[in-house]
Design an enzyme around this catalytic site. Sequence first.
Site, PDB file in Angstrom:
ATOM      1  N   GLY A  81       0.812  -1.217   0.000  1.00 40.26           N
ATOM      2  CA  GLY A  81       0.000   0.000   0.000  1.00 40.26           C
ATOM      3  C   GLY A  81       0.836   1.254   0.000  1.00 40.26           C
ATOM      4  O   GLY A  81       1.937   1.293   0.540  1.00 40.26           O
ATOM      5  N   ARG A 145       1.441  -5.889  -5.164  1.00 43.18           N
ATOM      6  CA  ARG A 145       1.504  -6.839  -4.049  1.00 43.18           C
ATOM      7  C   ARG A 145       1.997  -8.221  -4.482  1.00 43.18           C
ATOM      8  O   ARG A 145       1.771  -9.215  -3.791  1.00 43.18           O
ATOM      9  CB  ARG A 145       0.126  -6.949  -3.384  1.00 43.18           C
ATOM     10  CG  ARG A 145      -0.326  -5.632  -2.747  1.00 43.18           C
ATOM     11  CD  ARG A 145      -1.619  -5.777  -1.977  1.00 43.18           C
ATOM     12  NE  ARG A 145      -2.046  -4.512  -1.396  1.00 43.18           N
ATOM     13  CZ  ARG A 145      -1.633  -4.020  -0.242  1.00 43.18           C
ATOM     14  NH1 ARG A 145      -0.743  -4.705   0.471  1.00 43.18           N
ATOM     15  NH2 ARG A 145      -2.076  -2.864   0.215  1.00 43.18           N
ATOM     16  N   ASP A 175       5.860  -5.588   6.341  1.00 45.18           N
ATOM     17  CA  ASP A 175       6.471  -6.791   6.895  1.00 45.18           C
ATOM     18  C   ASP A 175       6.587  -7.914   5.869  1.00 45.18           C
ATOM     19  O   ASP A 175       7.612  -8.584   5.794  1.00 45.18           O
ATOM     20  CB  ASP A 175       5.714  -7.257   8.147  1.00 45.18           C
ATOM     21  CG  ASP A 175       4.213  -7.402   7.914  1.00 45.18           C
ATOM     22  OD1 ASP A 175       3.751  -7.062   6.814  1.00 45.18           O
ATOM     23  OD2 ASP A 175       3.519  -7.850   8.835  1.00 45.18           O
ATOM     24  N   ASP A 176       5.547  -8.105   5.047  1.00 42.68           N
ATOM     25  CA  ASP A 176       5.623  -9.130   4.004  1.00 42.68           C
ATOM     26  C   ASP A 176       6.730  -8.814   3.002  1.00 42.68           C
ATOM     27  O   ASP A 176       7.518  -9.688   2.616  1.00 42.68           O
ATOM     28  CB  ASP A 176       4.290  -9.249   3.259  1.00 42.68           C
ATOM     29  CG  ASP A 176       3.267 -10.066   4.023  1.00 42.68           C
ATOM     30  OD1 ASP A 176       3.665 -10.723   5.010  1.00 42.68           O
ATOM     31  OD2 ASP A 176       2.089 -10.056   3.661  1.00 42.68           O
ATOM     32  N   LYS A 202       8.212   0.292   5.527  1.00 40.19           N
ATOM     33  CA  LYS A 202       7.065   1.166   5.276  1.00 40.19           C
ATOM     34  C   LYS A 202       5.820   0.408   5.674  1.00 40.19           C
ATOM     35  O   LYS A 202       5.552  -0.663   5.141  1.00 40.19           O
ATOM     36  CB  LYS A 202       7.015   1.557   3.793  1.00 40.19           C
ATOM     37  CG  LYS A 202       5.795   2.348   3.348  1.00 40.19           C
ATOM     38  CD  LYS A 202       4.554   1.532   3.029  1.00 40.19           C
ATOM     39  CE  LYS A 202       4.797   0.367   2.111  1.00 40.19           C
ATOM     40  NZ  LYS A 202       3.491  -0.427   1.920  1.00 40.19           N
ATOM     41  N   THR A 203       5.068   0.898   6.635  1.00 42.70           N
ATOM     42  CA  THR A 203       3.832   0.209   6.992  1.00 42.70           C
ATOM     43  C   THR A 203       2.892   1.138   7.734  1.00 42.70           C
ATOM     44  O   THR A 203       3.323   1.925   8.577  1.00 42.70           O
ATOM     45  CB  THR A 203       4.092  -1.041   7.858  1.00 42.70           C
ATOM     46  OG1 THR A 203       2.846  -1.566   8.315  1.00 42.70           O
ATOM     47  CG2 THR A 203       4.948  -0.713   9.071  1.00 42.70           C
ATOM     48  N   ILE A 204       1.624   1.032   7.408  1.00 45.40           N
ATOM     49  CA  ILE A 204       0.608   1.810   8.107  1.00 45.40           C
ATOM     50  C   ILE A 204       0.322   1.207   9.480  1.00 45.40           C
ATOM     51  O   ILE A 204      -0.141   1.895  10.399  1.00 45.40           O
ATOM     52  CB  ILE A 204      -0.678   1.874   7.268  1.00 45.40           C
ATOM     53  CG1 ILE A 204      -1.630   2.947   7.803  1.00 45.40           C
ATOM     54  CG2 ILE A 204      -1.369   0.530   7.226  1.00 45.40           C
ATOM     55  CD1 ILE A 204      -2.855   3.146   6.969  1.00 45.40           C
ATOM     56  N   ASP A 205       0.607  -0.096   9.655  1.00 40.40           N
ATOM     57  CA  ASP A 205       0.239  -0.787  10.881  1.00 40.40           C
ATOM     58  C   ASP A 205       1.150  -0.480  12.064  1.00 40.40           C
ATOM     59  O   ASP A 205       0.791  -0.755  13.203  1.00 40.40           O
ATOM     60  CB  ASP A 205       0.224  -2.300  10.654  1.00 40.40           C
ATOM     61  CG  ASP A 205      -0.868  -2.719   9.681  1.00 40.40           C
ATOM     62  OD1 ASP A 205      -1.950  -2.106   9.723  1.00 40.40           O
ATOM     63  OD2 ASP A 205      -0.646  -3.640   8.883  1.00 40.40           O
ATOM     64  N   LYS A 242     -25.608  14.770  21.361  1.00 45.41           N
ATOM     65  CA  LYS A 242     -26.674  13.774  21.240  1.00 45.41           C
ATOM     66  C   LYS A 242     -26.283  12.566  20.391  1.00 45.41           C
ATOM     67  O   LYS A 242     -27.141  11.758  20.053  1.00 45.41           O
ATOM     68  CB  LYS A 242     -27.932  14.418  20.673  1.00 45.41           C
ATOM     69  CG  LYS A 242     -27.753  15.064  19.299  1.00 45.41           C
ATOM     70  CD  LYS A 242     -29.064  15.673  18.814  1.00 45.41           C
ATOM     71  CE  LYS A 242     -28.900  16.340  17.450  1.00 45.41           C
ATOM     72  NZ  LYS A 242     -30.166  16.924  16.969  1.00 45.41           N
ATOM     73  N   TYR A 243     -24.999  12.454  20.054  1.00 44.75           N
ATOM     74  CA  TYR A 243     -24.582  11.332  19.204  1.00 44.75           C
ATOM     75  C   TYR A 243     -23.405  10.581  19.821  1.00 44.75           C
ATOM     76  O   TYR A 243     -22.507  11.180  20.411  1.00 44.75           O
ATOM     77  CB  TYR A 243     -24.153  11.827  17.815  1.00 44.75           C
ATOM     78  CG  TYR A 243     -25.237  12.529  17.034  1.00 44.75           C
ATOM     79  CD1 TYR A 243     -26.355  11.840  16.583  1.00 44.75           C
ATOM     80  CD2 TYR A 243     -25.128  13.881  16.735  1.00 44.75           C
ATOM     81  CE1 TYR A 243     -27.344  12.477  15.864  1.00 44.75           C
ATOM     82  CE2 TYR A 243     -26.106  14.534  16.007  1.00 44.75           C
ATOM     83  CZ  TYR A 243     -27.213  13.830  15.575  1.00 44.75           C
ATOM     84  OH  TYR A 243     -28.197  14.464  14.854  1.00 44.75           O
ATOM     85  N   MET A 250      -7.988   1.378  10.745  1.00 45.50           N
ATOM     86  CA  MET A 250      -7.182   0.321  10.141  1.00 45.50           C
ATOM     87  C   MET A 250      -6.306  -0.333  11.200  1.00 45.50           C
ATOM     88  O   MET A 250      -5.939   0.283  12.195  1.00 45.50           O
ATOM     89  CB  MET A 250      -6.325   0.876   9.012  1.00 45.50           C
ATOM     90  CG  MET A 250      -7.124   1.333   7.807  1.00 45.50           C
ATOM     91  SD  MET A 250      -6.072   1.846   6.432  1.00 45.50           S
ATOM     92  CE  MET A 250      -5.426   0.259   5.892  1.00 45.50           C
ATOM     93  N   GLY A 251      -5.966  -1.570  10.952  1.00 44.15           N
ATOM     94  CA  GLY A 251      -5.146  -2.321  11.893  1.00 44.15           C
ATOM     95  C   GLY A 251      -5.729  -3.708  12.103  1.00 44.15           C
ATOM     96  O   GLY A 251      -6.313  -3.988  13.138  1.00 44.15           O
ATOM     97  N   ARG A 252      -5.588  -4.575  11.100  1.00 46.59           N
ATOM     98  CA  ARG A 252      -6.196  -5.905  11.180  1.00 46.59           C
ATOM     99  C   ARG A 252      -5.441  -6.813  12.140  1.00 46.59           C
ATOM    100  O   ARG A 252      -6.037  -7.543  12.918  1.00 46.59           O
ATOM    101  CB  ARG A 252      -6.260  -6.546   9.793  1.00 46.59           C
ATOM    102  CG  ARG A 252      -6.989  -7.879   9.767  1.00 46.59           C
ATOM    103  CD  ARG A 252      -7.113  -8.414   8.362  1.00 46.59           C
ATOM    104  NE  ARG A 252      -5.830  -8.730   7.781  1.00 46.59           N
ATOM    105  CZ  ARG A 252      -5.192  -9.884   7.988  1.00 46.59           C
ATOM    106  NH1 ARG A 252      -5.711 -10.797   8.778  1.00 46.59           N
ATOM    107  NH2 ARG A 252      -4.032 -10.120   7.408  1.00 46.59           N
ATOM    108  N   GLU A 311     -10.003  -2.463  13.196  1.00 46.41           N
ATOM    109  CA  GLU A 311     -10.770  -3.283  12.258  1.00 46.41           C
ATOM    110  C   GLU A 311     -10.600  -4.781  12.488  1.00 46.41           C
ATOM    111  O   GLU A 311     -11.468  -5.574  12.129  1.00 46.41           O
ATOM    112  CB  GLU A 311     -10.388  -2.940  10.820  1.00 46.41           C
ATOM    113  CG  GLU A 311      -8.953  -3.262  10.460  1.00 46.41           C
ATOM    114  CD  GLU A 311      -8.652  -3.033   8.983  1.00 46.41           C
ATOM    115  OE1 GLU A 311      -9.599  -3.016   8.194  1.00 46.41           O
ATOM    116  OE2 GLU A 311      -7.472  -2.869   8.632  1.00 46.41           O
TER     117      GLU A 311
END
Length: 380
Positions: A81, A145, A175-176, A202-205, A242-243, A250-252, A311
Amino acid sequence: MDISPLQQARYAYQPKLPAILRKDITSIAPAFGEATGAATDADAVKALFPHTYGMSRVTFTEGDNQAITARRNVGVILSGGQAPGGHNVISGLFDALKAANPENILYGFKGGPSGILEDSYQIITSEFLAPYRNTGGFDIIGSGRTKLETQEQFEICAKVCKKHDISALVIIGGDDSNTNAAVLAEYFLEKNHGIQVIGCPKTIDGDLKNEFIEISFGFDTATKTYSELIGNIERDANSAKKYWHFIKLMGRSASHIALECALETQPNICLISEEVEANKQSLVGIVEDIAQAVSARALDGNNFGVVLIPEGLVEFIPEIKALIDEINHLLAKEATAFNALTDSDQRVAFVSSRLSKSSQAVFTILPDEIQKQLLMDRDP
């Protein structure tokens, strides 16, 4: 094309570098230190990487390094990604190569790892690189990928590198991708191909870090962007009063993003998948905890709030993990009978009647649509 003053300023920006890397490149020398090792499962890792395991740790110090001026070609691959910072890794690599020797050439393989397998590349020049400096995305050469994991693929990589006289390959990925890079480096060394492989994390996780890598690019940008949005939602919730907002992040496989955003924004509730697993929390227990927090705030007159949810949470709930595993085995064992059923309600009843009592209890409390989704595209 005319560009705005803001774009001009962006292109002209010089990212901050460590003091040692701001010196003349011929005065930066590598220093080889202690042997590297694995934090866990050292024997197993050593068996998998007999040629690269235990190689010396390298740092940089001041010293004469005229050898760096020797002409060389380098290849670079963007993998996985996209993340802001990828273009600047390529920019830094290009600048260093040209500082060492203006005749050096940087090959950018297009579309990720498949680019080197197909020998599809873009020669990076200063003119080509200029509009990508300090910009986000991976569009300079594209990403992909495709996994580099077979000896046939490794040998193709070696042939392509030798065709272009490439002596080093830089793989920018998560990591992969870095695991593939490590396996490729092991193969090149085993076969004595004379090609270096460098992995750039490089990783978003946020799950590629150690004492030397405090934070990876991708994670830094994601958490800052998310935190800004979460902060805006919190301000809106406090204004409307009121909400309740449930925000999936993200973060499986790791909850680092949720945790970092929680530290930055202080939401009312933040679920951490690893804590859920460690505490053996049930789905009902998690729901009850949230309900109690909502109720407690309501008693104080605060009928609003924000909940952060990673997630991948469901995969960390022990009873859900057991349920999914049981469904996988059941559908693999009775695939013919299951596939003969065309009605989704019949499929749900078929599976429910064959589950263990504990898994059946979990399955039946799930909403109908979730039950049906759990029966779709199962792994064998």
